[in-house]
Scaffold this motif. Sequence first.
Motif, mmCIF file in Angstrom:
data_model
loop_
_atom_site.group_PDB
_atom_site.id
_atom_site.type_symbol
_atom_site.label_atom_id
_atom_site.label_comp_id
_atom_site.label_asym_id
_atom_site.label_seq_id
_atom_site.Cartn_x
_atom_site.Cartn_y
_atom_site.Cartn_z
ATOM 1 N N ASP A 184 -8.391 -1.331 -4.734
ATOM 2 C CA ASP A 184 -7.548 -1.738 -5.381
ATOM 3 C C ASP A 184 -7.109 -2.203 -6.621
ATOM 4 N N GLY A 229 0.948 -0.751 -0.427
ATOM 5 C CA GLY A 229 0.317 0.241 0.221
ATOM 6 C C GLY A 229 1.077 1.808 0.029
ATOM 7 N N ARG A 259 -2.711 -1.181 -2.772
ATOM 8 C CA ARG A 259 -3.502 0.152 -2.818
ATOM 9 C C ARG A 259 -2.904 1.023 -2.860
#
Length: 172
Positions: free
Chosen positions: A140, A39, A164
């Motif tokens: 995502d 992420g 993400r």
Amino acid sequence: MSRRLFAVSVVLSAALLTSCSDGGGTALEGDAKHSNLVGYEHTQVGKEYWVTMPQMENTSGKPLTVLSGKIVHVPAGLRVTAYRVVSDGAGAHPYGVVPVGVTDDHALYHKGSSFRIRAHTLSDLYYEARIKVTGAVRGDLTTCRYTYRQGSTTYNQDIGCDTRIRLGRPVD
């Protein structure tokens, strides 16, 4: 009637011979590091970022040529603007999200979008997607699809990849 049947047979045979995509390739395996979600929560609307895609290993007994790579699912709020093939030159594969324009001295850019992988070999080349943030991100980036040729047949194969990206305070 036999003349018509012959014509249909010729057309179907030609279609089979010129078909270039089997669809269900199994020769590639993605780097194990990509099984986890990565992420980045510091993106800004209007900015662009490089997202690393999985490094590939040819697990088959025959060489193959990777023709292209792309991220299949791109959620609302993100748009892919380009793909490139890179290597760090040492075999290590960085994984993550990097703002476009950040000094990237370690990367070696590969000319073209295709490259060859020998049998039973992990490639030092991998794809990166240039992603533009267009608004609030609603999901995502998932599933990386690679198209490759092995022998005279072209295959598509999906490899798991999850990134993400969220809006947040910029990194200084």
